[in-house]
Design a protein around this motif. Sequence first.
Motif, PDB file in Angstrom:
ATOM      1  N   SER A   1      80.960 -11.021  38.374  1.00 21.86           N
ATOM      2  CA  SER A   1      81.390 -10.558  39.697  1.00 21.86           C
ATOM      3  C   SER A   1      82.109 -11.689  40.427  1.00 21.86           C
ATOM      4  O   SER A   1      81.815 -12.878  40.216  1.00 21.86           O
ATOM      5  CB  SER A   1      80.187 -10.089  40.517  1.00 21.86           C
ATOM      6  N   TRP A   2      83.023 -11.320  41.297  1.00 25.48           N
ATOM      7  CA  TRP A   2      83.789 -12.313  42.041  1.00 25.48           C
ATOM      8  C   TRP A   2      82.880 -13.120  42.965  1.00 25.48           C
ATOM      9  O   TRP A   2      83.077 -14.319  43.137  1.00 25.48           O
ATOM     10  CB  TRP A   2      84.912 -11.642  42.824  1.00 25.48           C
ATOM     11  N   ILE A   3      81.859 -12.503  43.520  1.00 29.40           N
ATOM     12  CA  ILE A   3      80.966 -13.228  44.423  1.00 29.40           C
ATOM     13  C   ILE A   3      80.254 -14.360  43.680  1.00 29.40           C
ATOM     14  O   ILE A   3      80.000 -15.429  44.258  1.00 29.40           O
ATOM     15  CB  ILE A   3      79.960 -12.283  45.136  1.00 29.40           C
ATOM     16  N   THR A   4      79.978 -14.185  42.406  1.00 36.25           N
ATOM     17  CA  THR A   4      79.369 -15.256  41.606  1.00 36.25           C
ATOM     18  C   THR A   4      80.286 -16.472  41.589  1.00 36.25           C
ATOM     19  O   THR A   4      79.839 -17.615  41.768  1.00 36.25           O
ATOM     20  CB  THR A   4      79.095 -14.769  40.165  1.00 36.25           C
ATOM     21  N   VAL A   5      81.569 -16.240  41.392  1.00 33.18           N
ATOM     22  CA  VAL A   5      82.541 -17.329  41.368  1.00 33.18           C
ATOM     23  C   VAL A   5      82.693 -17.929  42.759  1.00 33.18           C
ATOM     24  O   VAL A   5      82.725 -19.163  42.912  1.00 33.18           O
ATOM     25  CB  VAL A   5      83.896 -16.840  40.809  1.00 33.18           C
ATOM     26  N   LEU A   6      82.784 -17.099  43.769  1.00 36.39           N
ATOM     27  CA  LEU A   6      82.919 -17.613  45.141  1.00 36.39           C
ATOM     28  C   LEU A   6      81.766 -18.535  45.506  1.00 36.39           C
ATOM     29  O   LEU A   6      81.969 -19.568  46.146  1.00 36.39           O
ATOM     30  CB  LEU A   6      82.974 -16.462  46.150  1.00 36.39           C
TER      31      LEU A   6
ATOM     32  N   ALA B   1      84.458 -13.616  54.609  1.00 35.02           N
ATOM     33  CA  ALA B   1      85.395 -14.672  55.001  1.00 35.02           C
ATOM     34  C   ALA B   1      86.547 -14.765  54.003  1.00 35.02           C
ATOM     35  O   ALA B   1      87.709 -14.921  54.400  1.00 35.02           O
ATOM     36  CB  ALA B   1      84.664 -16.006  55.105  1.00 35.02           C
ATOM     37  N   TYR B   2      86.229 -14.653  52.712  1.00 35.52           N
ATOM     38  CA  TYR B   2      87.272 -14.679  51.688  1.00 35.52           C
ATOM     39  C   TYR B   2      88.238 -13.511  51.902  1.00 35.52           C
ATOM     40  O   TYR B   2      89.459 -13.698  51.924  1.00 35.52           O
ATOM     41  CB  TYR B   2      86.637 -14.634  50.290  1.00 35.52           C
ATOM     42  N   HIS B   3      87.704 -12.318  52.090  1.00 39.23           N
ATOM     43  CA  HIS B   3      88.548 -11.140  52.321  1.00 39.23           C
ATOM     44  C   HIS B   3      89.412 -11.320  53.562  1.00 39.23           C
ATOM     45  O   HIS B   3      90.604 -11.034  53.566  1.00 39.23           O
ATOM     46  CB  HIS B   3      87.695  -9.883  52.464  1.00 39.23           C
ATOM     47  N   ASP B   4      88.788 -11.797  54.631  1.00 39.38           N
ATOM     48  CA  ASP B   4      89.459 -11.850  55.921  1.00 39.38           C
ATOM     49  C   ASP B   4      90.484 -12.975  56.045  1.00 39.38           C
ATOM     50  O   ASP B   4      91.363 -12.907  56.911  1.00 39.38           O
ATOM     51  CB  ASP B   4      88.433 -12.000  57.051  1.00 39.38           C
TER      52      ASP B   4
END
Length: 178
Positions: A38-43, A8-11
């Motif tokens: 990692s970015w997913i950790t922050v997301l 969802a973040y990418h899109d």
Amino acid sequence: MGDPLYEAYHDTEWGVPVKDDSTLFEFLILETFQAGLSWITVLRKRENFREAFDNFDYNKIAQYNQTKIDSLLQNPGIIRNKLKVNATVSNARAFMATQKEFGSFSKYIWDFVNGNPIKNEWENYRDAPATTELSDIISKDLKKRGFKFVGSTVIYAHMQATGMVNDHEVNCFRYHEV
């Protein structure tokens, strides 16, 4: 692929040009906390960060005292790195000083690319660099202005996230959209 939050973040967000100061500040802070992780950790912690940091209101963050900083360091919902939390407070102050000097942070940061995104042509996202000569220049200038945790890698990630550079793969559906 494979993580709905990441997809969802990418899109919907990554690489979309951002000219709003509040959003630029939010991404700067999130990228700061991402350094070394990692970015997913922050997301996954993004909503917790919003709540903990007054919805990334730099005017409020610039006023944080030691009691508030200590409470943030006890908050299990965020990344509790003392240097990064303190950098967030000093970066809010530097952000506001930059706004005052240039009229907006957006004008300051987007002037580095003459107001237009750099459009790269990567066949494979792994070919995109972690830093560029331009991210080196911006990083040095931000540090000169008192910003912390704004190394070239953090700044290039910020440029990607806020659409200053389009690093979507050329075959990605978002490449031409952003």
